[in-house]
Design a protein around this motif. Structure first.
Motif, short mmCIF file in Angstrom:
data_model
loop_
_atom_site.label_atom_id
_atom_site.label_comp_id
_atom_site.label_asym_id
_atom_site.label_seq_id
_atom_site.Cartn_x
_atom_site.Cartn_y
_atom_site.Cartn_z
N LEU A 1 3.48 12.38 1.71
CA LEU A 1 2.97 11.96 0.41
C LEU A 1 2.07 10.73 0.55
O LEU A 1 0.97 10.68 -0.01
N ALA A 2 2.55 9.75 1.31
CA ALA A 2 1.80 8.51 1.47
C ALA A 2 0.49 8.75 2.22
O ALA A 2 -0.55 8.15 1.89
N ALA A 3 0.52 9.61 3.22
CA ALA A 3 -0.69 9.89 4.00
C ALA A 3 -1.75 10.59 3.15
O ALA A 3 -2.95 10.25 3.23
N ILE A 4 -1.33 11.56 2.35
CA ILE A 4 -2.27 12.24 1.45
C ILE A 4 -2.86 11.24 0.46
O ILE A 4 -4.08 11.20 0.22
N ALA A 5 -2.00 10.42 -0.11
CA ALA A 5 -2.45 9.43 -1.09
C ALA A 5 -3.44 8.45 -0.48
O ALA A 5 -4.50 8.16 -1.07
N LYS A 6 -3.12 7.96 0.70
CA LYS A 6 -4.01 6.98 1.35
C LYS A 6 -5.37 7.59 1.64
O LYS A 6 -6.42 6.96 1.40
N GLY B 1 0.80 -1.22 0.00
CA GLY B 1 0.00 0.00 0.00
C GLY B 1 0.82 1.26 0.00
O GLY B 1 0.44 2.25 0.63
N SER B 2 1.96 1.25 -0.71
CA SER B 2 2.72 2.48 -0.88
C SER B 2 2.26 3.12 -2.20
O SER B 2 1.12 2.96 -2.60
N TYR B 3 3.13 3.84 -2.88
CA TYR B 3 2.70 4.66 -4.01
C TYR B 3 2.10 3.85 -5.15
O TYR B 3 1.06 4.21 -5.70
N ALA B 4 2.74 2.75 -5.53
CA ALA B 4 2.22 1.94 -6.64
C ALA B 4 0.89 1.30 -6.27
O ALA B 4 -0.07 1.32 -7.04
#
Length: 302
Positions: free
Chosen positions: A62-67, A14-17
């Motif tokens: 970045l990861a928090a915004i994406a999630k 569950g990272s960027y990809a």
């Protein structure tokens, strides 16, 4: 979530990809489960660069915004845990987690990234991603012109030193033992004032991950402000082996232009598929996976 629920897609990682794939699938109205262990390879890196609109942001931000944006789509669910095993079934795949939960899906995405394997040099791991760097496109601008070292040998050492010389002219190649570089290439490096040091390295002396100097096994030292290094890697999941997913010559998951693996119904994206490790590449790959998987699911339904 209901364990007996058959998801359209399970995304392992569950990272960027993985998040990018989840967003594309969520926007395609697909029921998706993302399973993530919470240990991205860039968790020690202070800033992420070379990603439009977010240059210089911290990886965690970045990861928090994406999630948050991905989970705004009601058909996407997120499970904090480690996907341990997977197997093919009549309807697709089952995935079991380390805490003995089991989930089923029609399709599978491998986006679990890789784990770096560091050399046996004291201080190396503590500096990784901070002042010991893997990529000049990600970090080179911030250390441009500084007293820099490259830890590598052989053809990789020669080619990496050539590349890094674009960002600094104060560069030394540390082969950490006898240089395995042919004489003509050594001469090319020396002609560009890139010295070659063959002494074995004992320690990278640092303060909070910021390199101060290299200490050699003979007791001598050399002051540095930044270091580049190539390290080995291992896959973060044995599910690749469980499903007999094919690897390429470099050891990464082999995918075609649509990010399909050799196993029908299994796609892959992110660091597990390429040595070009960057946020932008991972996001692009995940987005492609989501679109291609939705198309495959549509075709299956007709």
């Amino acid at each position: 979530m209901k364990k007996e629920e058959l998801f359209d897609v399970i995304i392992i990682g569950g990272s960027y990809a993985g998040l990018a794939a989840g967003m594309a699938l969520g926007r395609s109205l697909r029921n998706v489960l993302i399973i993530d262990g919470g240990k991205p390879c860039n968790r020690q890196t202070p800033h992420s660069h070379n990603f439009l609109t977010r240059d210089g942001e911290t990886p965690a931000t970045l990861a928090a915004i994406a999630k948050a944006q991905v989970l705004a789509y009601p058909t996407v669910k997120f499970l904090e845990g480690f996907a341990e095993t997977a197997s093919k079934t009549e309807n697709g795949f089952t995935v079991s987690t380390s805490d003995k939960q089991t989930f089923s899906a029609k399709k599978l995405v491998i986006a679990a990234g890789v784990k770096d394997v560091f050399p046996a040099i004291k201080g190396f791991a503590e500096c990784w991603g901070i002042s010991v760097l893997h990529c000049p496109y990600c970090h080179g601008y911030e250390v441009k012109g500084k007293t820099t070292g490259v830890i590598a040998n052989g053809e990789i050492g020669f080619e990496f030193s050539k590349l890094i010389s674009n960002w600094t002219k104060n560069l030394t190649l540390f082969t950490n033992g006898i240089a395995d570089i042919d004489q003509s290439n050594q001469a090319k490096l020396l002609a560009k004032n890139i010295n070659i040091v063959e002494k074995e390295i004992e320690e990278i002396v640092h303060e909070n991950g910021l390199v101060k100097h290299i200490k050699f096994k003979d007791g001598s030292t050399q002051i540095l402000e930044a270091i580049y290094a190539r390290v080995g890697m291992e896959h973060n999941t044995k599910i690749i082996t469980d499903l007999n997913i094919q690897l390429n010559e470099q050891g990464y998951v082999d995918v075609n232009s649509f990010r399909q693996t050799n196993v029908h119904g299994v796609y892959a994206a992110g660091d597990c598929t390429t040595m070009m490790r960057s946020v932008s590449d991972s996001v692009a790959g995940g987005n492609m996976v989501g679109a291609m998987l939705n198309k495959e699911l549509v075709n299956d339904e007709f």
